[in-house]
Scaffold this active site. Structure first.
Site, PDB file in Angstrom:
ATOM      1  CD  GLN A  42      -2.321   1.454   2.737  1.00  0.00           C
ATOM      2  OE1 GLN A  42      -3.349   2.053   2.856  1.00  0.00           O
ATOM      3  NE2 GLN A  42      -1.649   1.015   3.783  1.00  0.00           N
ATOM      4  CG  ASP A  66      -6.028   1.488   0.025  1.00  0.00           C
ATOM      5  OD1 ASP A  66      -6.657   0.602   0.627  1.00  0.00           O
ATOM      6  OD2 ASP A  66      -5.999   2.673   0.393  1.00  0.00           O
ATOM      7  CE1 TYR A 157      -4.820  -6.929  18.427  1.00  0.00           C
ATOM      8  CE2 TYR A 157      -6.953  -7.648  17.625  1.00  0.00           C
ATOM      9  CZ  TYR A 157      -5.592  -7.498  17.445  1.00  0.00           C
ATOM     10  OH  TYR A 157      -5.029  -7.926  16.274  1.00  0.00           O
ATOM     11  CE  LYS A 164      -6.517  -9.357  12.941  1.00  0.00           C
ATOM     12  NZ  LYS A 164      -5.979  -9.404  11.567  1.00  0.00           N
ATOM     13  CB  THR A 195       4.909  -6.744  13.070  1.00  0.00           C
ATOM     14  OG1 THR A 195       3.606  -6.571  13.628  1.00  0.00           O
ATOM     15  CG2 THR A 195       5.235  -8.221  13.006  1.00  0.00           C
ATOM     16  CB  ALA A 197       0.470  -4.074  12.266  1.00  0.00           C
TER      17      ALA A 197
HETATM   18  P1  NAP Z   1       2.800  -5.357   9.438  1.00  0.00           P
HETATM   19  O1  NAP Z   1       4.130  -5.844   9.062  1.00  0.00           O
HETATM   20  O2  NAP Z   1       2.664  -3.926   9.830  1.00  0.00           O
HETATM   21  O3  NAP Z   1       1.771  -5.713   8.261  1.00  0.00           O
HETATM   22  C1  NAP Z   1       0.495  -5.134   8.142  1.00  0.00           C
HETATM   23  C2  NAP Z   1       0.313  -4.816   6.693  1.00  0.00           C
HETATM   24  O4  NAP Z   1      -1.044  -4.387   6.399  1.00  0.00           O
HETATM   25  C3  NAP Z   1       1.215  -3.657   6.232  1.00  0.00           C
HETATM   26  O5  NAP Z   1       1.918  -4.059   5.075  1.00  0.00           O
HETATM   27  C4  NAP Z   1       0.212  -2.555   5.922  1.00  0.00           C
HETATM   28  O6  NAP Z   1       0.653  -1.630   4.966  1.00  0.00           O
HETATM   29  C5  NAP Z   1      -0.932  -3.395   5.402  1.00  0.00           C
HETATM   30  N1  NAP Z   1      -2.152  -2.585   5.212  1.00  0.00           N
HETATM   31  C6  NAP Z   1      -2.834  -1.878   6.143  1.00  0.00           C
HETATM   32  N2  NAP Z   1      -3.875  -1.230   5.541  1.00  0.00           N
HETATM   33  C7  NAP Z   1      -3.836  -1.587   4.231  1.00  0.00           C
HETATM   34  C8  NAP Z   1      -4.636  -1.239   3.094  1.00  0.00           C
HETATM   35  N3  NAP Z   1      -5.708  -0.430   3.195  1.00  0.00           N
HETATM   36  N4  NAP Z   1      -4.311  -1.786   1.892  1.00  0.00           N
HETATM   37  C9  NAP Z   1      -3.237  -2.599   1.761  1.00  0.00           C
HETATM   38  N5  NAP Z   1      -2.442  -2.946   2.800  1.00  0.00           N
HETATM   39  C10 NAP Z   1      -2.732  -2.444   4.013  1.00  0.00           C
HETATM   40  O7  NAP Z   1       2.235  -6.176  10.695  1.00  0.00           O
HETATM   41  P2  NAP Z   1       1.933  -7.733  10.917  1.00  0.00           P
HETATM   42  O8  NAP Z   1       1.937  -7.912  12.395  1.00  0.00           O
HETATM   43  O9  NAP Z   1       2.812  -8.585  10.079  1.00  0.00           O
HETATM   44  O10 NAP Z   1       0.416  -7.844  10.471  1.00  0.00           O
HETATM   45  C11 NAP Z   1      -0.031  -8.769   9.498  1.00  0.00           C
HETATM   46  C12 NAP Z   1      -1.313  -9.439   9.952  1.00  0.00           C
HETATM   47  O11 NAP Z   1      -1.026 -10.268  11.080  1.00  0.00           O
HETATM   48  C13 NAP Z   1      -2.421  -8.478  10.385  1.00  0.00           C
HETATM   49  O12 NAP Z   1      -3.664  -8.979   9.938  1.00  0.00           O
HETATM   50  C14 NAP Z   1      -2.350  -8.581  11.909  1.00  0.00           C
HETATM   51  O13 NAP Z   1      -3.579  -8.237  12.530  1.00  0.00           O
HETATM   52  C15 NAP Z   1      -2.022 -10.044  12.047  1.00  0.00           C
HETATM   53  N6  NAP Z   1      -1.532 -10.460  13.372  1.00  0.00           N
HETATM   54  C16 NAP Z   1      -0.393  -9.888  13.880  1.00  0.00           C
HETATM   55  C17 NAP Z   1       0.050 -10.284  15.143  1.00  0.00           C
HETATM   56  C18 NAP Z   1       1.274  -9.668  15.749  1.00  0.00           C
HETATM   57  O14 NAP Z   1       1.453  -9.761  16.970  1.00  0.00           O
HETATM   58  N7  NAP Z   1       2.137  -9.050  14.970  1.00  0.00           N
HETATM   59  C19 NAP Z   1      -0.642 -11.272  15.862  1.00  0.00           C
HETATM   60  C20 NAP Z   1      -1.785 -11.832  15.301  1.00  0.00           C
HETATM   61  C21 NAP Z   1      -2.218 -11.435  14.052  1.00  0.00           C
HETATM   62  P3  NAP Z   1       1.137  -0.172   5.505  1.00  0.00           P
HETATM   63  O15 NAP Z   1       2.379  -0.412   6.279  1.00  0.00           O
HETATM   64  O16 NAP Z   1       1.304   0.613   4.263  1.00  0.00           O
HETATM   65  O17 NAP Z   1       0.013   0.350   6.374  1.00  0.00           O
END
Ligand code: NAP
Length: 265
Positions: A42, A66, A157, A164, A195, A197
């Site tokens: 994005q 996006d 959260y 979710k 991460t 996010a």
């Molecule tokens: P991350 O590296 O920040 O990845 C999140 C991604 O979502 C980023 O690339 C972000 O892009 C993208 N995104 C957000 N809004 C968007 C949009 N409108 N269009 C396209 N892309 C978009 O963090 P992550 O932890 O790996 O997260 C990945 C998934 O794992 C998420 O669903 C999160 O809820 C899930 N998860 C994470 C954890 C944890 O503890 N890390 C635990 C359980 C589940 P931008 O950077 O440009 O916003």
């Protein structure tokens, strides 16, 4: 026994922001096993990071989209069809809720914040599945990322937990619709991983240390463990019998019903 060769397979990985992203942890073993990958991101600001990360991969395809924009998704999947000629794997690793929703009580969730979180974090899986499924043949597989706050209250959260919950139900309905086509859809419920996010969630540090102290394995999980499970769910040889499932990679944290004080745990 399980030498998985993915030569000739193609995947789209959505949601790599940097080398810590869970999407990248899933992409790595896919690429190592020989799959050719496209990545969607994005915003142009992420492109240099992705170019650097993927420079060792076999002809990576980098595309901007996006997920809240239907025209951008139409263009993305058109480009994927042109560049890859089909799709075997889809990684949906995308979520967003406005920062205020993590900070104030859930009771005060606004209509706009609800819509935004649901759109980016849950509906986006429907939007991408609609466009990915026609490119897939039997054996195709989709994986998304979820978190325990879908089913239990995790302080802070809030709205993302509700999104979710919708995402996990979405996985089951999509799996039902796509099952006759031989396409599987699953979610990984990951424990806390540092991460971008995750770090933006107010209270994440407490979530992370609590899980590390109290999970059955008495440690946090790693992104690589999520990546290995993503690889297993995506590939027919390993995950072929699994669909409509939310699978936990959280060191057993989700199954504990009572937490003892740390010294007794
Ligand atoms: P991350 O590296 O920040 O990845 C999140 C991604 O979502 C980023 O690339 C972000 O892009 C993208 N995104 C957000 N809004 C968007 C949009 N409108 N269009 C396209 N892309 C978009 O963090 P992550 O932890 O790996 O997260 C990945 C998934 O794992 C998420 O669903 C999160 O809820 C899930 N998860 C994470 C954890 C944890 O503890 N890390 C635990 C359980 C589940 P931008 O950077 O440009 O916003």
């Amino acid at each position: 026994m399980f030498q998985v060769d993915l030569s000739g397979k193609k995947g789209l990985v959505m949601g790599v922001a940097n080398q810590r992203s869970l999407a990248w942890a899933i992409a790595k073993p896919l690429a190592q096993a020989g799959a050719r990958l496209a990545f969607s991101y994005q915003g142009e600001r992420l492109k240099p990071t992705l170019e650097k990360l993927t420079e060792e991969l076999d002809r990576p395809v980098l595309l901007e989209a996006d997920v809240t924009n239907d025209a951008a998704l139409d263009q993305l999947f058109g480009q994927v069809a042109d560049e890859l000629g089909g799709l075997d794997y889809l990684v949906h690793s995308i979520a967003y809720a406005p920062a205020a929703t993590f900070e104030r009580p859930f009771l005060h969730t606004t209509r706009d914040d609800w819509k935004t979180a649901m759109d980016v974090s849950a509906y986006s899986l429907v939007a991408v599945a609609q466009r990915a499924a026609p490119l897939m043949t039997p054996g195709g597989s989709m994986v998304t990322l979820t978190y325990l706050a879908a089913e239990r209250v995790v302080p802070h959260y809030n709205m993302m937990g509700v999104a979710k919950a919708a995402l996990e139900a979405t996985v089951r309905y999509l799996a039902y619709d796509l099952g006759p086509q031989g396409v599987r859809v699953n979610a990984i419920s990951a424990g806390a991983v540092r991460t971008i996010a995750a770090r933006s969630i107010s209270g994440f540090a407490d979530m992370y240390s609590h899980a590390g102290e109290q999970s059955m394995l008495r440690r946090n999980i790693t992104a690589e463990e999520v990546g290995a499970m993503g690889f297993a769910l995506l590939t027919e040889q390993l995950g072929g019998g699994v669909t409509g499932e939310t699978l936990y990679v959280d060191a057993g944290f989700h199954a504990i019903g009572m937490f003892l004080p740390r010294e007794e745990a």
